[in-house]
Enzyme design. Structure first.
Site, mmCIF file in Angstrom:
data_model
loop_
_atom_site.group_PDB
_atom_site.id
_atom_site.type_symbol
_atom_site.label_atom_id
_atom_site.label_comp_id
_atom_site.label_asym_id
_atom_site.label_seq_id
_atom_site.Cartn_x
_atom_site.Cartn_y
_atom_site.Cartn_z
ATOM 1 N N GLU A 192 10.072 8.937 -16.219
ATOM 2 C CA GLU A 192 8.701 9.456 -16.759
ATOM 3 C C GLU A 192 8.296 8.742 -17.897
ATOM 4 O O GLU A 192 7.121 8.749 -18.337
ATOM 5 C CB GLU A 192 8.847 10.821 -16.541
ATOM 6 C CG GLU A 192 8.763 11.200 -14.944
ATOM 7 C CD GLU A 192 9.242 13.047 -15.050
ATOM 8 O OE1 GLU A 192 8.211 13.475 -15.169
ATOM 9 O OE2 GLU A 192 10.453 13.350 -14.811
ATOM 10 N N HIS B 67 0.846 -1.214 -0.009
ATOM 11 C CA HIS B 67 0.037 -0.014 0.106
ATOM 12 C C HIS B 67 0.837 1.245 0.007
ATOM 13 O O HIS B 67 0.403 2.314 0.518
ATOM 14 C CB HIS B 67 -0.828 -0.113 1.250
ATOM 15 C CG HIS B 67 -1.829 -1.291 1.514
ATOM 16 N ND1 HIS B 67 -2.951 -1.449 0.681
ATOM 17 C CD2 HIS B 67 -1.436 -2.167 2.142
ATOM 18 C CE1 HIS B 67 -3.478 -2.662 1.274
ATOM 19 N NE2 HIS B 67 -2.405 -3.272 1.985
ATOM 20 N N LYS C 86 16.860 21.704 -9.925
ATOM 21 C CA LYS C 86 16.214 20.377 -10.468
ATOM 22 C C LYS C 86 16.952 19.495 -11.133
ATOM 23 O O LYS C 86 18.005 20.025 -11.931
ATOM 24 C CB LYS C 86 14.904 20.853 -11.311
ATOM 25 C CG LYS C 86 14.047 21.541 -10.468
ATOM 26 C CD LYS C 86 12.955 20.550 -9.898
ATOM 27 C CE LYS C 86 11.892 20.520 -11.029
ATOM 28 N NZ LYS C 86 10.585 19.431 -10.177
ATOM 29 N N SER D 94 15.854 21.890 -15.233
ATOM 30 C CA SER D 94 14.675 22.692 -15.279
ATOM 31 C C SER D 94 15.033 23.959 -15.758
ATOM 32 O O SER D 94 16.285 24.543 -15.505
ATOM 33 C CB SER D 94 13.926 22.795 -14.081
ATOM 34 O OG SER D 94 13.329 24.180 -14.062
#
Ligand code: ARG
Length: 461
Positions: A291, A157, A284, A278
């Site tokens: 992704e 979970h 970043k 970024s």
């Protein structure tokens, strides 16, 4: 002028929109090599059975070799008016060898031709994908072996569950990818039957030798029913199913990499080679590759659903709808191959942050099950009761805002007086993983042995 291949019954030329919707040459040119190989096998068989003369067959074969060279050297002009790869090749062949070219299509139709070409293409693509997946497994095994004992949290979970090791976690993907390879290998076995000679749908009255063409093209045998041969694309569906399951595995792993590489988790650092920055936020390091592996999995599944939907209402035998089998499959297999390569690269370069993983492994009372097991083992308590007692001890620790191993013995004894300080040996995360020695469990010794077994096995494949 009406079409040179089938224009006998037509006087007017096709509408431009028909040409636009009908032409597949922009994508099916991709299996020109398979198409030419199929034609060469077919004409050799036609000559061997006396259906065409040796002389014509030799001319056709030579001509096909020239077409192949022209395509490979970029000199070939593909024409949309000629619809597809089959007619483009045949039309050029006619220019090269003259009327003899017209004999190539004896006892054959584009229906069995395309079914053959597509199977050959899928077979090659499945083989290539198998090699990429093997490399991914090897990358995972090496990392896993190196980190067989590196403690990390295991989740259910997405809540702290029980400690495992980084190596154990990676080995889970080695198993998954192993099954993915198995599924592709199974699909390959079933697809490896040759439809050539089924002709349009009913077979042919010519005395063809289907065993011969099947063998020449590396198929195990000819397909047994001419209607089935030209009407089904289950081999593509099966490959796309296996590809989708595999893409799903990579996507889950990618999702974990995305989570792990956040400053909040801080479990792994991706290399610069697999991170992006970024344009506005200087701090970043984004896991774009992960992704995209996650995102692109959607395209692979989309291709499967697309083709399932195309096929589901078609009466036997061939319908032009089936021309829609190609683009989705090409895209899905290219996409998957890229995702496998990206995942392999990320695994190779990924650096785990071992202290952060270990610290996190103890969070959330992850060794509570070890305490319950200790009560069962040492005090002979039934597991259900031990679960309850442990729950009360966890509640105390939580109230005191301390981890289990920092809760004083006296506090535990308030719940269960028979607990002794021997219990502390099982409350640390390292001891917890070490104790998971059941077959397939997270114990470092298990993980090391499992990784070594896979390493050996993969070296032989
Ligand atoms: N380009 C067609 C396809 O991909 C080849 C088969 C055409 N057959 C036909 N009867 N029109 O499906």
């Amino acid at each position: 002028m009406s079409n040179a291949m089938w224009g006998g019954r037509f006087t007017d030329k096709p509408d431009a929109v028909l040409e636009a919707i009908n032409a597949s040459i922009d994508f099916d040119r991709r299996f020109y090599a398979q198409d030419i190989a199929g034609s060469k096998a077919h004409v050799a068989m036609l000559a061997a059975t006396g259906i065409v003369s040796q002389e014509d067959a030799a001319k056709i074969t030579k001509g096909l070799d020239q077409v192949l060279r022209e395509i490979e050297s970029g000199k070939f002009t593909f024409s949309r008016a000629l619809e597809d790869i089959h007619m483009n090749v045949e039309s050029r062949l006619a220019e090269i060898v003259g009327p003899a070219a017209g004999r190539l299509h004896t006892a054959r139709s584009r229906n069995d031709q395309v079914a053959t070409d597509f199977r050959l293409f899928v077979r090659d693509a499945v083989d290539a994908l198998g090699v990429s997946l093997l490399k991914l497994q090897q990358a995972l095994v090496e990392k896993a072996h190196a980190h067989a004992g590196s403690v990390m949290p295991g989740f259910t979970h997405l809540q702290s569950a029980q400690p495992v090791t980084f190596g154990h976690h990676l080995m889970a993907y080695v198993e998954m990818v192993g099954r993915d390879r198995g599924r592709l290998a199974d699909a390959r076995k079933r697809l490896n039957e040759c439809p050539l000679g089924a002709a349009a749908l009913a077979g042919t009255s010519f005395p063809i030798d289907r065993e011969m063409t099947a063998k020449a093209l590396g198929f195990d045998r000819p397909t047994a029913n001419s209607l089935d041969s030209v009407a089904d694309r289950d081999f593509a569906l099966e490959t796309l199913s296996a590809a989708s399951i595999c893409a799903g595995h990579l996507s889950r792993f990618a999702e974990e990499i995305v989570l792990w590489s956040t400053p909040q988790f801080g479990f792994v650092t991706l290399s610069d080679r697999f991170s992006t920055g970024s344009s506005i936020m200087p701090q970043k390091r984004n896991p774009d590759a992960a992704e995209l592996v996650r995102g692109k999995a959607g395209r692979v599944v989309g291709a499967l659903v697309g083709l399932l939907t195309v096929m589901k209402g078609l009466p036997l035998a061939y319908s032009k709808d089936m021309q829609e089998d190609k683009e989705g499959l090409f895209d899905a297999l290219d996409t998957l191959d890229l995702c496998v390569a990206a995942t392999t690269g990320m695994v190779d370069d990924m650096v785990p942050n071992l202290p952060a993983m270990k610290k996190s492994a103890g969070a959330g009372y992850a060794t509570a099950t070890d305490l319950a097991d200790w009560l069962v083992r040492t005090l002979g308590m039934p597991f259900r009761e031990a679960h309850h007692v442990t729950g009360r001890i966890v509640a105390k620790a939580s109230e005191a805002k301390v981890p289990l191993e920092k809760l004083p013995l006296a506090a535990m004894q308030e719940v269960e007086p028979r607990i002794t300080d021997a219990v502390f040996a099982v409350l640390g995360v390292s001891n917890s993983v070490k104790s998971r020695t059941s077959y397939g469990g997270a114990a470092p010794s298990n993980v090391r042995a499992q990784a070594a077994r896979w390493r050996k096995r993969l070296a032989k494949e």
